[in-house]
Write a protein that holds these residues in place. Structure first.
Motif, PDB file in Angstrom:
ATOM      1  N   UNK A  10     -70.011  29.155   1.785  1.00  0.00           N
ATOM      2  CA  UNK A  10     -69.038  29.420   0.729  1.00  0.00           C
ATOM      3  C   UNK A  10     -68.691  30.911   0.697  1.00  0.00           C
ATOM      4  N   UNK A  67     -82.613  21.395  -3.906  1.00  0.00           N
ATOM      5  CA  UNK A  67     -82.918  20.325  -2.942  1.00  0.00           C
ATOM      6  C   UNK A  67     -82.970  20.826  -1.504  1.00  0.00           C
ATOM      7  N   UNK A  82     -76.492  12.487  -5.141  1.00  0.00           N
ATOM      8  CA  UNK A  82     -76.536  13.097  -3.804  1.00  0.00           C
ATOM      9  C   UNK A  82     -77.889  12.870  -3.135  1.00  0.00           C
ATOM     10  N   UNK A  83     -78.943  13.127  -3.900  1.00  0.00           N
ATOM     11  CA  UNK A  83     -80.279  13.017  -3.319  1.00  0.00           C
ATOM     12  C   UNK A  83     -80.559  11.579  -2.887  1.00  0.00           C
ATOM     13  N   UNK A  85     -72.631  24.013  -4.679  1.00  0.00           N
ATOM     14  CA  UNK A  85     -73.924  23.582  -5.228  1.00  0.00           C
ATOM     15  C   UNK A  85     -74.488  24.630  -6.173  1.00  0.00           C
ATOM     16  N   UNK A 103     -73.577  20.135   3.230  1.00  0.00           N
ATOM     17  CA  UNK A 103     -72.971  20.474   1.940  1.00  0.00           C
ATOM     18  C   UNK A 103     -73.755  21.597   1.261  1.00  0.00           C
ATOM     19  N   UNK A 104     -75.085  21.466   1.221  1.00  0.00           N
ATOM     20  CA  UNK A 104     -75.884  22.464   0.510  1.00  0.00           C
ATOM     21  C   UNK A 104     -75.862  23.825   1.201  1.00  0.00           C
ATOM     22  N   UNK A 110     -74.282  11.823 -10.280  1.00  0.00           N
ATOM     23  CA  UNK A 110     -74.939  12.737  -9.351  1.00  0.00           C
ATOM     24  C   UNK A 110     -76.052  11.987  -8.629  1.00  0.00           C
ATOM     25  N   UNK A 128     -75.763  15.949   3.535  1.00  0.00           N
ATOM     26  CA  UNK A 128     -76.216  16.686   2.351  1.00  0.00           C
ATOM     27  C   UNK A 128     -76.685  18.089   2.738  1.00  0.00           C
ATOM     28  N   UNK A 162     -74.029  19.272  -5.937  1.00  0.00           N
ATOM     29  CA  UNK A 162     -75.285  19.288  -5.207  1.00  0.00           C
ATOM     30  C   UNK A 162     -76.233  20.300  -5.841  1.00  0.00           C
ATOM     31  N   UNK A 163     -77.522  20.012  -5.758  1.00  0.00           N
ATOM     32  CA  UNK A 163     -78.509  20.909  -6.355  1.00  0.00           C
ATOM     33  C   UNK A 163     -79.116  21.816  -5.288  1.00  0.00           C
ATOM     34  N   UNK A 164     -79.011  23.101  -5.485  1.00  0.00           N
ATOM     35  CA  UNK A 164     -79.544  24.058  -4.516  1.00  0.00           C
ATOM     36  C   UNK A 164     -81.054  23.898  -4.370  1.00  0.00           C
TER      37      UNK A 164
END
Lengths: 204, 453
Positions: free
Chosen positions: B310, A164, B426-427, A109, B305-306, B424, B302, A160-162
């Motif tokens: 990593x 969020x 996701x949201x 993200x 994932x966020x 995109x 979500x 994905x957007x951080x």
């Protein structure tokens, strides 16, 4: 050794979505005793399913160990590039088409809505026997410079957007908690209806 | 109703006809799957079937780098099913499918389809022998019975049971899943067998089958909680909290728990002895810490994932409550409280057992950190047996079905844009996951309120 060289060009069938086909078009001289070997290098953003290749690729292939098909890119298990080698013998139809099913992993993200993955062109090796059968095979790399490159293919992937994170964290917690409390209240009223009335009947 | 409608209804009122049609559909689809898969890149067969078959082949063909890793592994000279990536099931499933390689590649599909059929037969027998007669008795007690009305009642029970069993046997979701090679029908059969013996009051057999079901997949252990109260209440219970605790913890329930646990542990020890730590990790431990970051119905995806760990990402300094929220274990809290709680609250009378298990499974799925369509089979399995005990007007029934399907359709439409068009979303997908949780919770609440016992 033949004077003509094979030519290859690879492209993907679509630049969107997580699943696509990577097609290599070969234009090769018709030399039944020669063989072509292709070497693909895929960045960590791409995963190649070996079981799917067994089903769909009609040529012998070798794939370096792909582990953790389910992980996103950027974990300790998904930092390495994937190497795929495909062999085509000379008795194949002229100008064969090699279609490789590929999938993109979820990307890290960021603050950007999309990311781009570059797929380098494969490298080919053209091997032909010399007229003297006791001599070793002659090999030629193509494209002529012998490196992966040339025209590459870019694939666009959503990320994905951080930004969020806070909303998603709070929103998930609030809704899950609300649903939990709602169902708890229904549990209470249902229990009361089913069993309290039964106890009243017994007492009466 | 037209003549054709009458004929169809008459045909579906005969359980033998329903069985014949069900068997024919399944055999037809399996034969079709062989024809289709040989000619199309897009396969009819589920990818999971390939996983099971490959695992079975590894079991049959031990080699260098592929051998059972348990202390007794070398004695049995078998391979390791976990050599197959993404195989996260009991080794028994791979062993069960070994005939795929020496008999016929579609053997597993026929086995799963047969499990569907047997499950349907069990449903019919439960409905005919226990569920429908108890409801009919309640209604009949209000009027004098004659020989004719007894015969009519039996005939009516048989017709109703046939139609209700058809909800499972002729359900496209059910027969497409088994003929595509998903193994859900094996667990469905094990769970139904457990329920069958529980409703007949055969608690030792119930305990053994519960142990086997839990070995197959962990979640059925919650059904044992509901059984405890039912077993205890059979001998009568004192009033108040002491009476309630006494009904759940007593000699009979302890025996039930021990038999079930011994079955589960015994199977686990045997599997570990042969296949070692990979069995333990892939079948159980993996599911505790799994991080399903890819999109699925659950809104947790979500967040997972966020916040995925990593490589090279600096650790964030967060307050403790946010660390807790991001933990892969946090989803267990509401899930277990509701699922186990439903077992304790509704597991008091044998007649409520189906309802208790239905509610337990439904909440388990709603609050699970991952959810795909196959999970819905875990609780829709109970519907044919539960429906006679529900009192819902047709209008509300249509509304519940519409919301249940509609929330899924809403999510699927967005998921398609992400997966195949690369948009995109996701949201938006996460929001629809929240709507799914709310919608399905509302449907469950409605069904609970409609339950008459």
């Amino acid at each position: 050794m033949t004077s003509s060289q094979p030519v290859l060009l690879s492209s993907r069938d679509d630049d969107k979505g997580y699943h696509f086909k990577y097609t290599t078009r070969l234009s090769s001289p018709n030399e039944p005793n020669c063989s072509i070997h292709l070497r693909y290098l895929f960045p960590p953003d791409i995963y190649v399913d070996p079981y799917e290749l067994q089903d769909q690729l009609r040529h012998p292939f070798w794939l370096n160990d792909t582990i953790n098909l389910e992980h996103p890119v950027g974990t300790s298990d998904t930092l390495s590039w994937t190497e795929l080698q495909v062999s085509l013998v000379g008795s194949e139809k002229p100008d064969p088409l090699i279609v490789i099913p590929l999938h993109t992993r979820y990307g890290k993200p960021t603050e950007s809505r999309v990311g781009y993955i570059t797929l380098p062109q494969p490298l080919g090796l053209w091997r032909c026997p010399l007229s003297d059968t006791h001599s070793p095979l002659s090999s030629t790399l193509f494209p002529k410079n012998g490196v992966h490159g040339g025209e590459s293919n870019a694939i666009r992937v959503p990320l994905g957007l951080r930004s969020h994170i806070d909303q998603v964290e709070l929103g998930t917690a609030v809704v899950v908690t609300a649903a939990f409390l709602y169902l708890l209240s229904v549990f209470y009223t249902t229990t009361h209806r089913l069993y309290a009335s039964g106890e009243k009947t017994k007492r009466n | 109703m037209t003549l054709n409608g009458h004929g169809l209804l008459r045909a579906l009122s005969s359980f033998n006809n329903i069985l014949l049609i069900s068997v024919a559909i399944r055999i037809g689809l399996i034969l079709y799957s062989e024809w289709h898969d040989a000619r199309s890149v897009v396969k009819y067969t589920d990818i999971d079937y390939r996983v099971f078959s490959d695992a079975a082949r590894f079991v049959l063909q031990p080699s260098v780098g592929n051998h059972a890793q348990g202390p007794l592994g070398t004695w049995f000279s078998v391979g390791d099913p976990y050599t197959r990536q993404t195989y996260r099931y009991t080794p028994l499933l791979a062993v069960l499918l070994t005939p795929n390689h020496w008999l016929h590649p579609s053997f597993g599909k026929y086995l799963f389809a047969a499990c569907d059929i047997v499950a349907g037969i069990l449903m019919y027998r439960l409905l005919v022998a226990i569920v429908l007669p108890s409801i009919t008795r309640t209604k009949a007690s209000r009027r004098p019975s004659t020989e004719e009305s007894v015969e009519d009642a039996e005939s009516s029970i048989s017709r109703q049971a046939s139609l209700l069993s058809a909800v499972h046997l002729l359900n496209p979701l059910v027969f497409s899943i088994s003929t595509r090679g998903s193994s859900e029908s094996v667990l469905s059969l094990l769970v139904l067998l457990t329920l069958y013996f529980a409703l007949k009051g055969k608690w030792t057999r119930t305990a053994i089958l519960l142990g086997i079901s839990t070995h197959w997949k962990i979640y059925p252990f919650v059904y044992g909680v509901a059984c405890l109260g039912v077993i205890g209440s059979e001998r009568g219970a004192a009033k108040g909290w002491k009476g309630y605790v006494g009904s759940v913890v007593n000699g009979r329930t302890v025996r039930f728990g021990l038999v079930s646990a011994a079955t589960f542990v015994g199977l686990g020890v045997l599997m570990y002895a042969i296949w070692g730590y990979p069995f333990l990790y892939e079948s159980y431990l993996y599911h505790v810490h799994r991080r399903d970051h890819r999109h699925n119905f659950s809104p947790y995806f979500y967040l997972i994932y966020l916040t995925y760990p990593f490589e090279g990402q600096p650790a964030e300094e967060l307050p403790i409550w946010r660390h807790v929220l991001r933990s892969p274990l946090i989803s267990f809290l509401p899930q277990m409280v509701l699922s186990v709680g439903a077992g304790l609250l509704f597991g008091r009378r044998k007649q409520d057992l189906t309802f208790a298990w239905f509610v337990q499974t439904f909440v388990f799925v709603i609050f699970n950190k991952v959810c795909t369509s196959q999970y819905f089979l875990w609780y829709t399995l109970f519907l044919p047996i539960l429906i006679p005990q529900l009192s819902i007007s047709p209008r509300w029934a249509v509304l519940y079905v519409a919301v249940w399907f509609g929330t899924q359709a809403l999510w699927l439409a967005e998921a398609y844009k992400l997966e195949f068009l690369g948009e995109n979303v996701f949201y938006g997908l996460w929001v629809r996951g929240l709507i799914y949780v709310v919608g399905h919770s509302w449907v469950l609440a409605g069904l609970m309120q409609a339950y008459r016992g």
